[in-house]
Design an enzyme around this catalytic site. Structure first.
Site, PDB file in Angstrom:
ATOM      1  N   GLY A  85       0.803  -1.214   0.000  1.00  0.00           N
ATOM      2  CA  GLY A  85       0.000   0.000   0.000  1.00  0.00           C
ATOM      3  C   GLY A  85       0.836   1.263   0.000  1.00  0.00           C
ATOM      4  N   THR A  88      -0.658   5.948   4.972  1.00  0.00           N
ATOM      5  CA  THR A  88      -1.809   5.786   5.847  1.00  0.00           C
ATOM      6  C   THR A  88      -1.574   6.588   7.123  1.00  0.00           C
ATOM      7  OG1 THR A  88      -2.287   3.556   5.021  1.00  0.00           O
ATOM      8  CG2 THR A  88      -3.219   4.130   7.134  1.00  0.00           C
ATOM      9  N   TYR A  89      -2.665   7.134   7.657  1.00  0.00           N
ATOM     10  CA  TYR A  89      -2.612   7.805   8.961  1.00  0.00           C
ATOM     11  C   TYR A  89      -3.162   6.866  10.022  1.00  0.00           C
ATOM     12  CZ  TYR A  89      -4.151  10.665  12.889  1.00  0.00           C
ATOM     13  OH  TYR A  89      -4.367  11.157  14.151  1.00  0.00           O
ATOM     14  N   LEU A 162      -6.654  -1.153   4.682  1.00  0.00           N
ATOM     15  CA  LEU A 162      -6.046  -2.483   4.756  1.00  0.00           C
ATOM     16  C   LEU A 162      -4.644  -2.428   4.177  1.00  0.00           C
ATOM     17  CD1 LEU A 162      -7.766  -5.788   3.684  1.00  0.00           C
ATOM     18  CD2 LEU A 162      -5.515  -5.238   2.811  1.00  0.00           C
ATOM     19  N   CYS A 192      -3.806   6.428   0.934  1.00  0.00           N
ATOM     20  CA  CYS A 192      -3.703   5.280   0.022  1.00  0.00           C
ATOM     21  C   CYS A 192      -3.521   5.710  -1.425  1.00  0.00           C
ATOM     22  CB  CYS A 192      -4.917   4.368   0.157  1.00  0.00           C
ATOM     23  SG  CYS A 192      -5.117   3.711   1.828  1.00  0.00           S
TER      24      CYS A 192
END
Length: 233
Positions: A85, A88-89, A162, A192
């Site tokens: 990926g 992301t936070y 995810l 993302c």
């Protein structure tokens, strides 16, 4: 992405260790724990585990993360996560579900050594969980994660993310669901790598929902996808 079917009660027979850590777990500690646990599972000296945590505010980079997608106006710590990926936070009010499992064996609806089915199972676990809380969520082809219609904007928004890593066929990292985070913190990245859509949270649907409500729903939804009963670690 392949779909997984829900399991019947007669097919659910095994157990999986289930751990929930109070407070905020520093992200580097979580990385170390997961890596060591995954190694031990591979060596046969530890059992599979689902670990529920929250982190202090942090941005984590997956293997496809682009520097241009990080703005970080608050100067939050950033880490290379080693998972799949992009950016992301993670932060207070967001539940992380880290899944450390042996994928050489079938796990409920997920066949052995089938990463696509495993990802579909994780997404299904999230949508099943959210359904138990009265939130209709769904997946979209080409967009990893779980989406819903934001009740404030009427637009599609991400409510669950995810990202996994698999080492010697043992999974680590996992999923996240937004309960009550400060959604403006997501402005520090392109979540993302997707610019077209925003993020939302459970509390936009029902301000009375708590982290404990989500945890109960996660545990209740797990067996239908992965065929094992959560047991306290």
């Amino acid at each position: 992405m392949p779909k997984t079917r829900a399991m019947t009660r007669n097919e659910i027979c095994e157990e999986i260790l289930w751990k929930s850590s109070p407070g905020l777990t520093p992200y580097p500690e979580a990385l170390t724990f997961m890596e060591e646990r995954a190694r031990a599972i591979h060596q046969g000296t530890a059992e599979p585990l689902v670990w529920l945590v929250e982190h202090p505010p942090v941005f984590t980079a997956g293997t496809s993360a682009k520097d241009a997608d990080l703005y970080n106006p608050h100067g939050y710590p950033t880490y290379s996560a080693g998972r799949g990926g992009q950016w992301t936070y993670h932060g207070p009010g967001q539940r992380l579900g880290y899944v450390m499992m042996d994928l050489t064996k079938p796990n409920g609806t997920v066949p052995s050594r089938d990463l696509r089915a495993f990802v579909a199972g994780l997404e299904g676990w999230m949508t099943d969980t959210l359904a138990r809380l009265g939130v209709t969520a769904f997946t979209r082809e080409g967009r990893i994660g779980v989406w819903t219609i934001d009740p404030l904007t009427g637009l599609e928004a991400k409510i669950g993310a995810l990202g996994i890593r698999v080492s010697r066929w043992v999974s680590w990292h996992g999923v996240s669901i937004n309960v009550s985070p400060d959604l403006t913190d997501f402005d520090g990245i392109v979540p993302c790598g997707i610019r077209e859509f925003g993020v939302t949270s459970l509390q936009r649907f029902d301000s009375s929902l708590t982290m404990a409500d989500l945890d109960d729903a996660l545990a209740a939804a797990w067996p239908g996808r992965f065929g094992s009963i959560p047991q306290a670690a």
